[in-house]
Design a protein around this motif. Sequence first.
Motif, PDB file in Angstrom:
ATOM      1  N   ALA A 127      32.322  41.894  46.793  1.00 48.02           N
ATOM      2  CA  ALA A 127      31.123  42.344  46.004  1.00 48.02           C
ATOM      3  C   ALA A 127      29.976  42.258  46.995  1.00 48.02           C
ATOM      4  O   ALA A 127      29.365  43.117  47.710  1.00 48.02           O
TER       5      ALA A 127
ATOM      6  N   PRO B  81      47.221  40.717  47.514  1.00 49.34           N
ATOM      7  CA  PRO B  81      45.993  41.662  47.565  1.00 49.34           C
ATOM      8  C   PRO B  81      44.695  40.724  47.133  1.00 49.34           C
ATOM      9  O   PRO B  81      44.813  39.715  46.400  1.00 49.34           O
ATOM     10  N   GLU B  82      43.763  41.021  47.472  1.00 43.35           N
ATOM     11  CA  GLU B  82      42.346  40.289  47.402  1.00 43.35           C
ATOM     12  C   GLU B  82      41.472  41.319  46.714  1.00 43.35           C
ATOM     13  O   GLU B  82      41.709  42.670  46.840  1.00 43.35           O
ATOM     14  N   ARG B  83      40.594  40.898  45.964  1.00 45.87           N
ATOM     15  CA  ARG B  83      39.572  41.595  45.244  1.00 45.87           C
ATOM     16  C   ARG B  83      38.729  42.498  46.114  1.00 45.87           C
ATOM     17  O   ARG B  83      38.380  41.947  47.365  1.00 45.87           O
ATOM     18  N   LEU B  84      37.954  43.629  45.828  1.00 50.47           N
ATOM     19  CA  LEU B  84      37.007  43.924  46.896  1.00 50.47           C
ATOM     20  C   LEU B  84      35.961  43.321  46.661  1.00 50.47           C
ATOM     21  O   LEU B  84      35.316  42.850  45.595  1.00 50.47           O
TER      22      LEU B  84
END
Length: 470
Positions: free
Chosen positions: A49, A44-47
């Motif tokens: 910005a 998973p990757e971060r949302l």
Amino acid sequence: MHPTLAADLARLPELLQTARDFAARELSRVDERPVATAEEAPGPERLPADGVGAQGALDRFAQRWEPGFSGSAGPRYLGFVTGGATPAALTGDWLTGAYDQNGSSGGGSTSDALERETVGWLRELFGLGEAHRGAFVSGATMSNTVGLAIAREWLGERLGVSVSRAGAAALGPVTVLSGSPHSSITKALSVLGIGRDRLRPVPLLGGEREAVDVARLAEELEALDGRPAIVVANAGTVNTVDFDDLRAIAALKERYDFWLHVDAAFGAFAALSPAHASLVDGFDAADSICVDLHKWLNVPYDAAVQFTRRQDLQVRVFHNESPYLGLPTGTPDFLHLTPENSRRLRALATWFSLTAYGREGHAEIVERCAALARRLGEGISAVPGLRLLAPVHLNVVCFTLADRPTAERLAAVARAVADSGEAFLTPTVLHGTPALRAAFSNWRTTEEDTDRVRDALARAVRGLPAPESV
Ligand SMILES: *Cc1c(COP(=O)(O)O)cnc(C)c1O
């Protein structure tokens, strides 16, 4: 406007062209793509910005996700009953997104009339009469759910209660009778508050047959002593594509009080083939009907159609109530017919494919799939170590190992075939015997593909561990 969004707006035509080129490249080699992938999903990757824009998103997709996507739209994916997307259907699907119409009602657009025209064409394609009205839903599970919701309202009508007002409990215990229902039927019964356990299985004809024994069905109805019930007839079982005798079941309505729902998710397409059309004799007598479109019509997910003779009851269940409006009259808007309120114009892909290829073009896909299933059936009969479990009725080949057909050994065969990248088949159990099934429903599949599947199976069977010596 956010600067990245503004930049994308400024170069929208170019972005769409890039996406088009990307899709065209991938689709031109879909039959070389591993039919099922063993790739691990990326971590998973971060949302984000700050976003990377549409071009950046396409690059990320190509890098992170695309490699793990299967070749299920290609010609040798024979798992479940899958289908692909005809060129015209894909065109219609793209335009569905581009125009982004809300198919809930006619307000300010003719798109709802396009859906009605398409439902009318489908009714004709499947040989149904004018008394059947319909709507698009997202799949056969939803189509079965809508059909059984109307059935539930009908039971209320027979018993003098309004289920949509008083709730399913007002009915007391409901009886649902069926021979070999698809798993989506019990799911629908759960959703509808009828209860999974209210499904009473009716004995089948015996032997390898999956069709209901109509005489036993009549006995079950007799035992209800006049209480109304729901009968789910199956027009195309998933294991062997067996068909209930719809005409004989419909004839029981003269003696017994029941709602007849027909799950013809893919079996309805038998109507397009003169050689197989008798399998759906009596279809029109159903009170509600489920047909999937993202399977054998070869439109992209997600699309199915539901038909019923009692759209008035359907409106009672699904109407979108507002304090100042009564029940819709005349031609109800779609938001009064389906579980969804706002809805994608999913009819457009079907409209495109039917316009592009017509009845004859789609009949050819059905005939070819049936011929290829027969061909694979003959091929499998000739492969040492494999045997058919049932004759090929339409488009599915159901077979097993001649020697020790355990679930583990069949899973090993399916895995070896999938790992070879050549084909994808799904396991099942037929009357207690573990088996594999190969389902033909993709518009691209050829005789050469079919022979490759047979060869991959033969290699997989040869590669099974030898029996342990004792
Ligand atoms: C596939 C299938 C369903 C369920 O269809 P979805 O589109 O996956 O919801 C229901 N009934 C039958 C006979 C099917 O083959």
